[in-house]
Design an enzyme around this catalytic site. Sequence first.
Site, PDB file in Angstrom:
ATOM      1  N   GLU A   1      -6.368  -5.506   4.332  1.00  0.00           N
ATOM      2  CA  GLU A   1      -6.317  -6.593   3.329  1.00  0.00           C
ATOM      3  C   GLU A   1      -7.516  -6.519   2.383  1.00  0.00           C
ATOM      4  O   GLU A   1      -8.088  -7.536   1.979  1.00  0.00           O
ATOM      5  CB  GLU A   1      -6.166  -7.941   4.003  1.00  0.00           C
ATOM      6  CG  GLU A   1      -4.833  -7.972   4.744  1.00  0.00           C
ATOM      7  CD  GLU A   1      -4.285  -9.349   4.966  1.00  0.00           C
ATOM      8  OE1 GLU A   1      -4.575 -10.248   4.168  1.00  0.00           O
ATOM      9  OE2 GLU A   1      -3.543  -9.508   5.948  1.00  0.00           O
TER      10      GLU A   1
ATOM     11  N   THR B   1       1.668  -2.902   8.147  1.00  0.00           N
ATOM     12  CA  THR B   1       1.644  -3.594   9.436  1.00  0.00           C
ATOM     13  C   THR B   1       3.011  -4.211   9.708  1.00  0.00           C
ATOM     14  O   THR B   1       3.545  -4.924   8.845  1.00  0.00           O
ATOM     15  CB  THR B   1       0.556  -4.692   9.413  1.00  0.00           C
ATOM     16  OG1 THR B   1      -0.682  -4.094   9.057  1.00  0.00           O
ATOM     17  CG2 THR B   1       0.431  -5.370  10.782  1.00  0.00           C
TER      18      THR B   1
ATOM     19  N   ARG C   1     -24.352  -9.651  36.392  1.00  0.00           N
ATOM     20  CA  ARG C   1     -25.020  -8.363  36.639  1.00  0.00           C
ATOM     21  C   ARG C   1     -26.504  -8.567  36.934  1.00  0.00           C
ATOM     22  O   ARG C   1     -27.194  -9.290  36.216  1.00  0.00           O
ATOM     23  CB  ARG C   1     -24.850  -7.510  35.365  1.00  0.00           C
ATOM     24  CG  ARG C   1     -25.624  -6.227  35.340  1.00  0.00           C
ATOM     25  CD  ARG C   1     -24.878  -5.123  35.992  1.00  0.00           C
ATOM     26  NE  ARG C   1     -25.475  -3.826  35.735  1.00  0.00           N
ATOM     27  CZ  ARG C   1     -25.246  -2.760  36.478  1.00  0.00           C
ATOM     28  NH1 ARG C   1     -24.421  -2.838  37.513  1.00  0.00           N
ATOM     29  NH2 ARG C   1     -25.809  -1.614  36.183  1.00  0.00           N
TER      30      ARG C   1
ATOM     31  N   THR D   1       0.817  -1.215   0.000  1.00  0.00           N
ATOM     32  CA  THR D   1       0.000   0.000   0.000  1.00  0.00           C
ATOM     33  C   THR D   1       0.852   1.268   0.000  1.00  0.00           C
ATOM     34  O   THR D   1       1.890   1.339   0.653  1.00  0.00           O
ATOM     35  CB  THR D   1      -0.910  -0.014   1.255  1.00  0.00           C
ATOM     36  OG1 THR D   1      -1.724  -1.177   1.177  1.00  0.00           O
ATOM     37  CG2 THR D   1      -1.786   1.216   1.327  1.00  0.00           C
TER      38      THR D   1
ATOM     39  N   SER E   1      -6.977   0.813  -2.101  1.00  0.00           N
ATOM     40  CA  SER E   1      -7.807  -0.167  -2.825  1.00  0.00           C
ATOM     41  C   SER E   1      -7.323  -0.329  -4.257  1.00  0.00           C
ATOM     42  O   SER E   1      -7.330  -1.424  -4.807  1.00  0.00           O
ATOM     43  CB  SER E   1      -9.266   0.300  -2.844  1.00  0.00           C
ATOM     44  OG  SER E   1      -9.798   0.300  -1.542  1.00  0.00           O
TER      45      SER E   1
ATOM     46  N   GLN F   1     -23.280  -3.164  23.926  1.00  0.00           N
ATOM     47  CA  GLN F   1     -24.664  -2.887  24.311  1.00  0.00           C
ATOM     48  C   GLN F   1     -25.096  -3.761  25.501  1.00  0.00           C
ATOM     49  O   GLN F   1     -25.752  -3.279  26.427  1.00  0.00           O
ATOM     50  CB  GLN F   1     -25.590  -3.134  23.111  1.00  0.00           C
ATOM     51  CG  GLN F   1     -26.989  -2.561  23.258  1.00  0.00           C
ATOM     52  CD  GLN F   1     -26.972  -1.032  23.250  1.00  0.00           C
ATOM     53  OE1 GLN F   1     -26.104  -0.426  22.641  1.00  0.00           O
ATOM     54  NE2 GLN F   1     -27.913  -0.428  23.950  1.00  0.00           N
TER      55      GLN F   1
HETATM   56  N1  CAA Z   1      -5.158 -13.573  -9.067  1.00  0.00           N
HETATM   57  C1  CAA Z   1      -4.406 -13.515 -10.215  1.00  0.00           C
HETATM   58  N2  CAA Z   1      -4.539 -12.532 -11.125  1.00  0.00           N
HETATM   59  C2  CAA Z   1      -5.434 -11.566 -10.857  1.00  0.00           C
HETATM   60  C3  CAA Z   1      -6.246 -11.556  -9.701  1.00  0.00           C
HETATM   61  C4  CAA Z   1      -6.086 -12.617  -8.802  1.00  0.00           C
HETATM   62  N3  CAA Z   1      -6.805 -12.694  -7.695  1.00  0.00           N
HETATM   63  N4  CAA Z   1      -7.049 -10.476  -9.705  1.00  0.00           N
HETATM   64  C5  CAA Z   1      -6.758  -9.831 -10.851  1.00  0.00           C
HETATM   65  N5  CAA Z   1      -5.793 -10.483 -11.526  1.00  0.00           N
HETATM   66  C6  CAA Z   1      -5.233 -10.128 -12.826  1.00  0.00           C
HETATM   67  C7  CAA Z   1      -6.342  -9.943 -13.854  1.00  0.00           C
HETATM   68  O1  CAA Z   1      -6.696 -11.175 -14.457  1.00  0.00           O
HETATM   69  C8  CAA Z   1      -5.711  -8.987 -14.830  1.00  0.00           C
HETATM   70  O2  CAA Z   1      -4.811  -9.725 -15.639  1.00  0.00           O
HETATM   71  P1  CAA Z   1      -4.683  -9.448 -17.229  1.00  0.00           P
HETATM   72  O3  CAA Z   1      -4.238  -7.999 -17.322  1.00  0.00           O
HETATM   73  O4  CAA Z   1      -3.644 -10.420 -17.657  1.00  0.00           O
HETATM   74  O5  CAA Z   1      -6.045  -9.660 -17.800  1.00  0.00           O
HETATM   75  C9  CAA Z   1      -4.853  -8.096 -13.931  1.00  0.00           C
HETATM   76  O6  CAA Z   1      -4.589  -8.863 -12.738  1.00  0.00           O
HETATM   77  C10 CAA Z   1      -5.563  -6.804 -13.542  1.00  0.00           C
HETATM   78  O7  CAA Z   1      -6.768  -7.149 -12.910  1.00  0.00           O
HETATM   79  P2  CAA Z   1      -7.968  -6.150 -12.669  1.00  0.00           P
HETATM   80  O8  CAA Z   1      -8.199  -5.337 -13.903  1.00  0.00           O
HETATM   81  O9  CAA Z   1      -9.106  -6.921 -12.096  1.00  0.00           O
HETATM   82  O10 CAA Z   1      -7.346  -5.194 -11.557  1.00  0.00           O
HETATM   83  P3  CAA Z   1      -7.970  -3.957 -10.813  1.00  0.00           P
HETATM   84  O11 CAA Z   1      -7.055  -2.817 -10.933  1.00  0.00           O
HETATM   85  O12 CAA Z   1      -9.410  -3.782 -11.197  1.00  0.00           O
HETATM   86  O13 CAA Z   1      -7.867  -4.397  -9.259  1.00  0.00           O
HETATM   87  C11 CAA Z   1      -8.677  -5.336  -7.219  1.00  0.00           C
HETATM   88  C12 CAA Z   1      -8.455  -5.499  -8.744  1.00  0.00           C
HETATM   89  C13 CAA Z   1      -9.294  -6.663  -6.789  1.00  0.00           C
HETATM   90  C14 CAA Z   1      -9.595  -4.196  -6.893  1.00  0.00           C
HETATM   91  C15 CAA Z   1      -7.298  -5.140  -6.517  1.00  0.00           C
HETATM   92  O14 CAA Z   1      -6.753  -3.877  -6.842  1.00  0.00           O
HETATM   93  C16 CAA Z   1      -7.372  -5.278  -5.007  1.00  0.00           C
HETATM   94  O15 CAA Z   1      -7.361  -6.394  -4.483  1.00  0.00           O
HETATM   95  N6  CAA Z   1      -7.440  -4.141  -4.274  1.00  0.00           N
HETATM   96  C17 CAA Z   1      -7.394  -4.183  -2.813  1.00  0.00           C
HETATM   97  C18 CAA Z   1      -5.984  -4.100  -2.318  1.00  0.00           C
HETATM   98  C19 CAA Z   1      -5.805  -4.632  -0.928  1.00  0.00           C
HETATM   99  O16 CAA Z   1      -6.427  -5.596  -0.509  1.00  0.00           O
HETATM  100  N7  CAA Z   1      -4.879  -4.025  -0.215  1.00  0.00           N
HETATM  101  C20 CAA Z   1      -4.541  -4.498   1.084  1.00  0.00           C
HETATM  102  C21 CAA Z   1      -3.109  -4.172   1.372  1.00  0.00           C
HETATM  103  S1  CAA Z   1      -2.343  -5.262   2.461  1.00  0.00           S
HETATM  104  C22 CAA Z   1      -2.912  -4.956   4.008  1.00  0.00           C
HETATM  105  O17 CAA Z   1      -3.860  -4.293   4.277  1.00  0.00           O
HETATM  106  C23 CAA Z   1      -2.198  -5.806   4.968  1.00  0.00           C
HETATM  107  C24 CAA Z   1      -1.880  -5.314   6.293  1.00  0.00           C
HETATM  108  O18 CAA Z   1      -1.274  -4.287   6.535  1.00  0.00           O
HETATM  109  C25 CAA Z   1      -2.191  -6.269   7.405  1.00  0.00           C
END
Ligand code: CAA
Length: 388
Positions: A364, A157, A268, A125, A131, A337
């Site tokens: 995540e 994290t 309680r 991130t 996102s 609550q």
């Molecule tokens: N597995 C493999 N490939 C994937 C995939 C998956 N799950 N999802 C997408 N792809 C591939 C697609 O097939 C596509 O491939 P091609 O270009 O070859 O066709 C490519 O990736 C692009 O895919 P999208 O167009 O679907 O991508 P997008 O930009 O629309 O994004 C999304 C998809 C699901 C919204 C993604 O951006 C996402 O998961 N966002 C959330 C991010 C997230 O969870 N962040 C958390 C950070 S970590 C954290 O929080 C941890 C912590 O600190 C504890």
Amino acid sequence: MTYLPTPEQDELRAMVRELAQERIAPRAAAIDAAQEFPWDLKELLAQQDLLGICFEEQYGGTNLDGVSQAIVAEEIARADATTSLIPIVQKLGALPIMVAGSDEQKQRYFPRLASGEWLIAFALTEAAAGSDVASNRMRARRDGDDYILNGSKRFITHGSIANVLTAFALTDAEAGGRKGMSAFIVETDSPGFSAPRVEHKMGIRGSPTAELNFDDVRVPAANRLGEEGDGFKIAMATLDVSRLGVAAQAIGIAQGAIDAAVAYAAERRQFGQRVVDFEAIQFMLADMSSQTEAARQLVYAAAARVDAGVTDIPYWTSSAKLIAGDTAMRVTTDAVQVLGGYGYINEFPVERMMRDAKITQLYEGTQQIQRLVVARQLLARSGVPARG
Ligand code: CAA
């Protein structure tokens, strides 16, 4: 097909529950108040082999099945959400190496992670790319046998305490985040790396969430994961699995709140009877418990499917994270609550649990992202084209 836990899973749950009740729960309020990482509990989990549960035996791990890993996260989170993040993030950070790492890379890093000697973090991130992962900006420029990383990460994290990171950076900025991002293993003692700031958070306050800076950080090309341009897919494949850790954590937080609410309501007295004797309270407790049980079973069903390598893993893991996170938020709010005014003060643990539950709807992937993933999977499964 069996829906019952194995005797080994029951034993594991009993072992972790006892450890969590005796050693972790008594520390939870102080960890939250001090906002300090519980190094003592990290050592405890390491001694009990609970940081190596996701690693294969050849690397010193115990290689537990997915349901058992969920049970461990759940039972620790039932006592303290911050502490449950220690094994959860150890897996999250290592997953890119599991997904795309070479044998040599696994050999180099997994034994130190499985033993708990080293901590790892997942650095994806950025301030302007949460996102929308594809809008990441951090750069990696090839220079001989190295890459030079420049940029920053946010909301990482364990980022300030990790010895090593899996970090994502653009090797081809013109190709953009989806095709031009690559993944790297970065040791945090590398010159130019710093963690200048840790966030002040609503919950999981003992778990440092850091901003990271990379100022000409030199990383050997041997530390690249997979090929150049594989980064986006490695990140997605990681989150597809790691979201189950958050889902298990959410169930644990919910169960901890139910336990506290039942115990309080049984003690309680108001209007001449125990609070637990009021039907209104019993109905709330019944909803809290049955909803948590439904979420728990979905998490186990998803974990078993990840182990089996089904083709629609994102459908299962995002559904599990969505339902478990929303359940944790609802259940902990209801627990407050049930305790009334006592639920709102830190003399009882439910206000902390309510604050901790909120993060499971955010990290995540927000719940909106989980819905997006589930909807895309549903449409694909139903043969509906992605765009009309
Ligand atoms: N597995 C493999 N490939 C994937 C995939 C998956 N799950 N999802 C997408 N792809 C591939 C697609 O097939 C596509 O491939 P091609 O270009 O070859 O066709 C490519 O990736 C692009 O895919 P999208 O167009 O679907 O991508 P997008 O930009 O629309 O994004 C999304 C998809 C699901 C919204 C993604 O951006 C996402 O998961 N966002 C959330 C991010 C997230 O969870 N962040 C958390 C950070 S970590 C954290 O929080 C941890 C912590 O600190 C504890």
